[in-house]
Design a protein around this motif. Structure first.
Motif, PDB file in Angstrom:
ATOM      1  N   LEU A   9       5.070  -7.019  -9.654  1.00  0.00           N
ATOM      2  CA  LEU A   9       4.820  -6.977  -8.212  1.00  0.00           C
ATOM      3  C   LEU A   9       5.770  -7.913  -7.464  1.00  0.00           C
ATOM      4  O   LEU A   9       6.222  -7.590  -6.363  1.00  0.00           O
ATOM      5  N   ALA A  10       6.078  -9.060  -8.063  1.00  0.00           N
ATOM      6  CA  ALA A  10       7.010  -9.988  -7.432  1.00  0.00           C
ATOM      7  C   ALA A  10       8.439  -9.448  -7.483  1.00  0.00           C
ATOM      8  O   ALA A  10       9.223  -9.641  -6.542  1.00  0.00           O
ATOM      9  N   GLN A  11       8.762  -8.751  -8.569  1.00  0.00           N
ATOM     10  CA  GLN A  11      10.115  -8.205  -8.728  1.00  0.00           C
ATOM     11  C   GLN A  11      10.373  -7.035  -7.792  1.00  0.00           C
ATOM     12  O   GLN A  11      11.495  -6.848  -7.296  1.00  0.00           O
ATOM     13  N   TYR A  12       9.327  -6.240  -7.524  1.00  0.00           N
ATOM     14  CA  TYR A  12       9.462  -5.057  -6.664  1.00  0.00           C
ATOM     15  C   TYR A  12       8.422  -5.131  -5.537  1.00  0.00           C
ATOM     16  O   TYR A  12       7.469  -4.346  -5.517  1.00  0.00           O
ATOM     17  N   PRO A  13       8.579  -6.060  -4.611  1.00  0.00           N
ATOM     18  CA  PRO A  13       7.521  -6.303  -3.618  1.00  0.00           C
ATOM     19  C   PRO A  13       7.221  -5.138  -2.689  1.00  0.00           C
ATOM     20  O   PRO A  13       6.093  -5.022  -2.188  1.00  0.00           O
ATOM     21  N   THR A  14       8.197  -4.275  -2.438  1.00  0.00           N
ATOM     22  CA  THR A  14       7.968  -3.137  -1.545  1.00  0.00           C
ATOM     23  C   THR A  14       7.971  -1.801  -2.289  1.00  0.00           C
ATOM     24  O   THR A  14       7.665  -0.773  -1.700  1.00  0.00           O
ATOM     25  N   VAL A  38      -2.781  -0.100  -8.974  1.00  0.00           N
ATOM     26  CA  VAL A  38      -4.142   0.373  -8.698  1.00  0.00           C
ATOM     27  C   VAL A  38      -5.011   0.019  -9.897  1.00  0.00           C
ATOM     28  O   VAL A  38      -4.685   0.363 -11.037  1.00  0.00           O
ATOM     29  N   ILE A  39      -6.095  -0.694  -9.637  1.00  0.00           N
ATOM     30  CA  ILE A  39      -7.000  -1.113 -10.703  1.00  0.00           C
ATOM     31  C   ILE A  39      -8.124  -0.094 -10.859  1.00  0.00           C
ATOM     32  O   ILE A  39      -8.820   0.231  -9.905  1.00  0.00           O
ATOM     33  N   ARG A  40      -8.266   0.415 -12.068  1.00  0.00           N
ATOM     34  CA  ARG A  40      -9.408   1.269 -12.425  1.00  0.00           C
ATOM     35  C   ARG A  40     -10.212   0.533 -13.488  1.00  0.00           C
ATOM     36  O   ARG A  40      -9.651  -0.038 -14.413  1.00  0.00           O
ATOM     37  N   GLN A  94       0.816  -1.216   0.000  1.00  0.00           N
ATOM     38  CA  GLN A  94       0.000   0.000   0.000  1.00  0.00           C
ATOM     39  C   GLN A  94       0.851   1.269   0.000  1.00  0.00           C
ATOM     40  O   GLN A  94       0.450   2.285  -0.586  1.00  0.00           O
ATOM     41  N   ASN A  95       2.008   1.232   0.662  1.00  0.00           N
ATOM     42  CA  ASN A  95       2.847   2.436   0.778  1.00  0.00           C
ATOM     43  C   ASN A  95       3.998   2.434  -0.229  1.00  0.00           C
ATOM     44  O   ASN A  95       4.977   3.158  -0.049  1.00  0.00           O
ATOM     45  N   ALA A  96       3.907   1.653  -1.280  1.00  0.00           N
ATOM     46  CA  ALA A  96       4.968   1.613  -2.286  1.00  0.00           C
ATOM     47  C   ALA A  96       5.122   2.971  -2.957  1.00  0.00           C
ATOM     48  O   ALA A  96       4.127   3.652  -3.225  1.00  0.00           O
ATOM     49  N   PRO A  97       6.349   3.397  -3.254  1.00  0.00           N
ATOM     50  CA  PRO A  97       6.560   4.713  -3.863  1.00  0.00           C
ATOM     51  C   PRO A  97       6.203   4.781  -5.345  1.00  0.00           C
ATOM     52  O   PRO A  97       6.049   5.875  -5.892  1.00  0.00           O
ATOM     53  N   VAL A  98       6.100   3.643  -5.995  1.00  0.00           N
ATOM     54  CA  VAL A  98       5.779   3.623  -7.423  1.00  0.00           C
ATOM     55  C   VAL A  98       4.366   3.065  -7.611  1.00  0.00           C
ATOM     56  O   VAL A  98       4.078   1.945  -7.178  1.00  0.00           O
ATOM     57  N   THR A  99       3.514   3.861  -8.223  1.00  0.00           N
ATOM     58  CA  THR A  99       2.122   3.475  -8.428  1.00  0.00           C
ATOM     59  C   THR A  99       1.860   3.231  -9.903  1.00  0.00           C
ATOM     60  O   THR A  99       2.006   4.137 -10.726  1.00  0.00           O
ATOM     61  N   VAL A 100       1.499   2.008 -10.218  1.00  0.00           N
ATOM     62  CA  VAL A 100       1.069   1.666 -11.573  1.00  0.00           C
ATOM     63  C   VAL A 100      -0.455   1.669 -11.575  1.00  0.00           C
ATOM     64  O   VAL A 100      -1.080   0.919 -10.829  1.00  0.00           O
TER      65      VAL A 100
END
Length: 218
Positions: free
Chosen positions: A84-89, A94-96, A56-62
């Motif tokens: 998501l597996a490559q960059y877990p944190t 975000v799904i729209r 939830q607090n990840a700095p990169v938002t897709v």
């Protein structure tokens, strides 16, 4: 220099000063308007009601504008999971919703009902796996998507009741409104920290995510 010439020079200087002041004011107003547009677009890219995959607090938002009946969305999903597996944190998705295909809105309701029972990702994967069964674009049968949820441990009567909740309809309506404002016309459409893909493809998505992760890494 006589008085007439001095007056002309002073008049020209005043006009030049007025022109430069006017141009500077115009640029400032234009910049302020552009900043307002950017802030408005950022607000519309991510809504409080939107499902989030990953930290939830990840700095990169897709942000992915997604249609559950879209074959390309189905094809992209493994790449999204891989990121998501490559960059877990560092990365979240975000799904729209962009229900462009007939019946997609009903499947969105299904997904949101499963989300209320903590089964969103499992339901999403099940619905995408079963997409060829229910998402025939000539004769869609969205009701068949419910069959894909068997075995997930859902309270099905509750889920079917929840799918009709007005707040789910309101959230979907907001997503549809944002599609028009953001000029999203196809799925999947991705934004990474507000940046759109320079071209369409999983490699381009991976490259843009990697660039934003580098920027976000101290």
């Amino acid at each position: 220099m006589n008085a007439k010439k001095i007056s002309i020079v002073l008049l020209l200087a005043a006009l030049a000063a007025a022109f430069f002041i006017g141009m500077n004011t115009f640029r400032q107003q234009e910049q302020a308007a552009q900043e307002t547009i950017v802030r408005a677009e950022a607000t519309r890219l991510v809504r409080m009601h939107s499902p989030v995959l990953g930290a939830q607090n990840a700095p990169v938002t897709v942000v992915e504008f997604f249609d559950p009946a879209c074959e390309a969305c189905r094809a992209f999903y493994p790449f999204v999971k891989q990121l998501l597996a490559q960059y877990p944190t560092q990365v979240k998705v975000v799904i729209r919703y962009a229900p462009f295909h007939s019946g997609s809105d009903q499947v969105v309701q299904l997904l949101e009902a499963a989300r209320r029972q903590g089964k969103y990702e499992a339901a999403l994967e099940a619905v995408l796996a079963a997409q060829p069964v229910w998402a025939d674009h000539h004769q869609p049968q969205p009701a068949l998507a419910w069959n894909a949820l068997e075995g997930l441990g859902l309270n099905m009567p509750q889920a079917k009741a929840d799918a009709q909740r007005p707040e789910i309809a309101a959230a979907l309506a907001q997503d549809v409104e944002d599609l028009g404002v953001l000029q999203v016309s196809k799925t999947p459409t991705f934004f990474v920290n507000g940046r759109s893909l320079p071209s369409f493809g999983p490699e381009q998505l991976a490259a843009l995510v990697a660039d934003e992760v580098r920027r976000a890494t101290p």
